[in-house]
Design a protein around this motif. Sequence first.
Motif, short mmCIF file in Angstrom:
data_model
loop_
_atom_site.label_atom_id
_atom_site.label_comp_id
_atom_site.label_asym_id
_atom_site.label_seq_id
_atom_site.Cartn_x
_atom_site.Cartn_y
_atom_site.Cartn_z
N ILE A 103 1.22 -1.20 -0.41
CA ILE A 103 -0.02 0.20 -0.24
C ILE A 103 0.68 1.66 -0.28
CG2 ILE A 103 -1.36 1.41 1.88
CD1 ILE A 103 -2.84 -0.98 2.24
N MET A 104 2.17 1.13 1.06
CA MET A 104 3.19 2.21 0.92
C MET A 104 3.20 2.65 -0.36
SD MET A 104 5.65 3.01 3.94
CE MET A 104 5.47 1.70 4.41
N ALA A 105 3.31 1.63 -1.09
CA ALA A 105 4.29 1.37 -2.81
C ALA A 105 3.35 2.06 -3.49
CB ALA A 105 5.15 0.52 -2.83
N LEU A 106 2.43 2.19 -3.50
CA LEU A 106 0.83 2.25 -4.65
C LEU A 106 0.82 3.18 -4.94
CD1 LEU A 106 -2.60 0.76 -3.30
CD2 LEU A 106 -0.50 -0.26 -5.31
#
Lengths: 246, 407, 633
Positions: A103-106
């Motif tokens: 999610i952080m990378a999305l």
Amino acid sequence: MTALLEVSGVSKSFDGFKAINNLSFSIGEAELRAVIGPNGAGKTTFMDIVTGKTRPDEGEVRWGEKSQSLLKMSEARIAQAGIGRKFQRPTVFEDQTVTENLIMALKAPRGPFAVMRWKPTRDTDERVSDLARQVGLADQLDRRAGELSHGQKQWLEIGMLLAQEPRLLLVDEPAAGMTLAEREQTTALLRRLAETHAVVVVEHDMEFVRRLNCKVTVLHQGSVLAEGSLDHVSANPDVIKVYLGR
Amino acid sequence: MFIRKDPSILVFLAILALFTIGATLMSEAYGSGALPTSMIKVLGKTLCLALAALAMDLVWGYAGILSLGHMAFFALGGYMIGMWLMYARTGEIVSATLSRAAIPPTPAELQDGIASQIFGVVGSSDLPLAWTFAGSLPIQLILIVAVPGLLALVFGWLAFRSRVNGVYLSILTQAMTLALALYLFQNDSGFRGNNGLSGLQNIPGLTDVPQADISIWFLWASAGALALAYVLAAWLVSGKFGSVIRAIRDDESRVRFLGYSVEGYKLTIFTLTAMLCAIAGALYYPQAGIINPAELAPIASIYLAVWVAIGGRGRLYGAVIGAVVVSLLSSWFTGGRAPDLSLGFYTIDWVDWWQVLLGLSFVLVTLFAPRGLSSLIDLAARLRHPSRRGRDLGPDVGALREREAKA
Amino acid sequence: MRAFLLTILLLIAQPLWAQDLGAVLDANRDQIAKPSRQTIGPVITEIAAAGEGADRVLAAWADRRLGLAGDRFVIVEGDSATDAVTGESVTGDVDGLRPNSGVRGLIAAALVQFQLTDPDPVRRRAALTAIARQSDESHLAALREAPAESDPILAARRDRLERLLTIQYDTDTDARLAAIDSFDGDAGTDLQAVLNPLLATTRFAGPELPADANVARALTPDSENLPRAEAYRLLVDAGLAEPRPTDADIKAALTANIAGDAVGGVPVADLGDPDRRDDAYTALAEAGTVPTAATADEVDSALEANAFADLFTEPSSEITDAARASLRGMQTREGIMQALDLSLDALSLASIYFLAAIGLAITFGVMRVINMAHGEFIMMGAYTGYVTQTMIADRTLSLIVALPLAFAITFGAGVLLYQLVIRHLVKRPLETLLATFGVSIALQQLAKNIFGTQARPLTAPAWLEGSITFADGVSISTIRVAIFVLALLFLGLFLFLMNRTRLGLQVRAVTQNPGMAASMGINPDRIAMMTFGLGSGIAGIAGVAIGLFAKVTSELGSDYIVQSFMTVVVGGVGNIWGTLAGAALIGGLQKGIEVLNPSNTLAAQTYMILFIIIFIQFRPRGIMPQRGRMAEA
């Protein structure tokens, strides 16, 4: 074809040691490129310069259609502009679950307040499980990244790289510590990615590079020694001399 | 909903509510009177300290910034509310005196009277510029968060922008609080020098209400603030924001390469926690009655970190437990209420030896029980830390250690 | 006064006119018996000129030893008395004379001329000292007329005094100017005391400046030098304007004239408003109850119409210019001296910070660890010095014993701390910081429990007391010189250790690349332990040094610890020169800021810390950062 990334005449020295010496390099959209070179050839410093971690002493780094300079931008801005990086050693956030890592990378707004307001939607859930499936972690979503095996962490990091939806991927020794089967899987993935993205693979392993079957840039003492197909560069006497040590 | 993900929030709120109701029922004002008013004040103050520890946990336990200056924001909040309390209270007294004269006072006379009352001790009778809004409660209430927030913003911007981190940042924050303390110690800085602000327990307009009532009101307010802040903090750390700041704690350069502006996040959490601390301070000092620059001594901020460490950093209830247990134990031991311990050849008087005990137990906690008192809770909840063969959770100095991690 | 001076001149110039002492005394008997300061002057002059024995009479009179026995003047000497004129012994009741201090002052002034010519150099010196302390214009002539002085030192003093008095009392402007010029390059306080009154000013307010006024500076009302209210007050005092009542006056007038519940038609309840108060006062003034007050317009025009200035009381502009130039030159020279004095102060402060911070810098450089208990090691060193002194009486010897002992004790404590705590927290600098803080509060309280809260003395040996003076106003206490020398010694020792010994080589290797050092067979753990012990040991020695001039308390260490941190942060951890530069910068800065605001050392420290916070912006890794690829990562 215009270049997506254009590095020209870049030099960088650490305490008199020239890590990068008048290096020029360019890569277009949807291109796969392998960068090889012996230890200390400046591969890592080259990636540090492109991602903004290290500021070169001189030279230009230009990016995208507008040819904007990357030298004035912070690491975060460069990453937002579309340059993703995968490190040699898997670096994932070990205290957090696979989902949280992804999610952080999305791709999403990156400002603190936008992030505070961010809520998972059906789209993002699907995207996360889709990415997890692609990298073979679909059944590990709620596990903490710290508990994954070395190979799984490599895959998670590749998944995070994909989640960022970068235009240029800088991949540092992706095959290190992978089994033969995993290597083949990685090769396939990289080749598929290169159909739509620019991909730079920094690699030690000639076998792996041969499998990638792409244009190769040989670095030596901080500058480009040769460029071309693998067969072409391995026929180059200079390359044989420095790289094979004979 | 984030509360569903983390049931400990509800447990915490329930315990806090029980505590508050219990204290009320035992108070002199609304209950049996088993707890004297001074004890109610101690409890109320402890809740404020817990709130400050909560903020410290956010900034250190979650974002990995070991700030040794957060008590400065706490004290600044106290100064901001103290200015209004002192100004308005002195105003009441002065106007009562002046109204005995034949002619009603002009506003200027009133202000002169207040100024010479307040600043007589430092040999001045002018109202300093900083006190311009001291007469207005709404403005001063805004300043409680605005002034520390702005200071944190400016300081944080300067520090984070130049990528000062780790021990350097700790030292720099310590320097900041020392500079502020030294500034406030000066008589001509406009805050009464080392006299500080006093008489803060007298709330303007509530002169007739006994302290017993006021103390319980403040206990409620403190408990309410703590509950709200706890929910806010839990919300922050449960979502993507929490994910990012924990990632920054463990490996900030990796976060940068994901496209997050680490500095922006650090600044946000630093400023936000500074404001939380300021609110805690604004509730604390009316209960303490007096504030002076010694409250900003660097050691106070280190104690804040000690509470969080003893409670167990990186978990919100840990900070609260640490602050409550250590500060209550401290006041019990140093208040002379703890029985002396006779060793036969030497009798340990805890007033003298508590600091030694605290210091050593703190070393032991750091070495052997990094999760602090929270490990007891983990034990009860059957949580075990993952085996990582001794490796930390990330390369940064603020990263959690193996034994601090949750399974 | 001028006539008086002339009289003296005449009398001294022509001693033949001198009357017989007895005759003079007899002629002025009533005056002498009941002297008045206003009228006694000529009498004293007359006595002084009466020749043989006059000085004795005057001296006795001034000492209240002169008396009247019947109609004879006698000098009382203990229990006996002698005739003032003849010197024969007198018996019987003596009626002592008690001249008041004013009169005695006049007598003393007259006596000076005798003392100046006294054969005894001690008395001549006393006379010069008396004149220097309190002079009047008669002394100028006395000095000029006195015979040549044989003692060269006294001659120089007399010459200087004569020139000083010329500046003050001579009537000839050129002579005074010459005297002022003759002091060129001199910064004596006596000269300043003479020059400063020449520049005394009075404030003038009037329609026009006097034509012959020696203007110090013109003033404009409502400026920084002359606030509006002050300017108007000047006009009122000079009778040039109507007074304007103050707010308090108005209030008093209104209070006095309350009629029912209104004043001048304005209800009392409304008087909280300043405008309504003015209305009420105006109404009262119109009714004639209170004096009319100048209106704001009148104040404006009055200020407009008059000139304001500071005028020198000294009429000659040449003199004031010369005095001003001379004083200004003095200030410049004084400033230079002060700067010199200050640099010495800064140097010694820097040496202290250097000593306190060097151990911290070593441990921080090698291990990236901040030892919060470092201050307590300094304290331990100081207490070691104190305890040694209680056991060994000889201070020099005890100091010689204390220095290595302090090193040994704190070295041991450092090694212990390393073994028990720090090595278990490798690569966890923040936890180390907090754990060592725990050690720090425990040690501090322990010291309190053992030694009590009051300060313990650690007295320097006699040869370290006192101070070395370089020039007027530039001096430095010996102890600070000793600390400077100690700091230099440690710098040398450190450089030797690091660059010339095997340990130093290993330490440098571990600092630069621990992994590589370990693979070369160096045991990083042992090296870290040794450096930690070394750093702590130096802290102990710094403690003895600091204890010699500061109070030894359990808080001694914490007073220096933040400055030590600053020194390390500002200096950078790259090498010892960084620490030195950091200490010099912080010491110099703190002293420098203190000069700008000498009364406020708190402000100096505040600004210094602010400066450091800003400084970090530009050099985040200190003045001399550790360089190389490892450091950037």
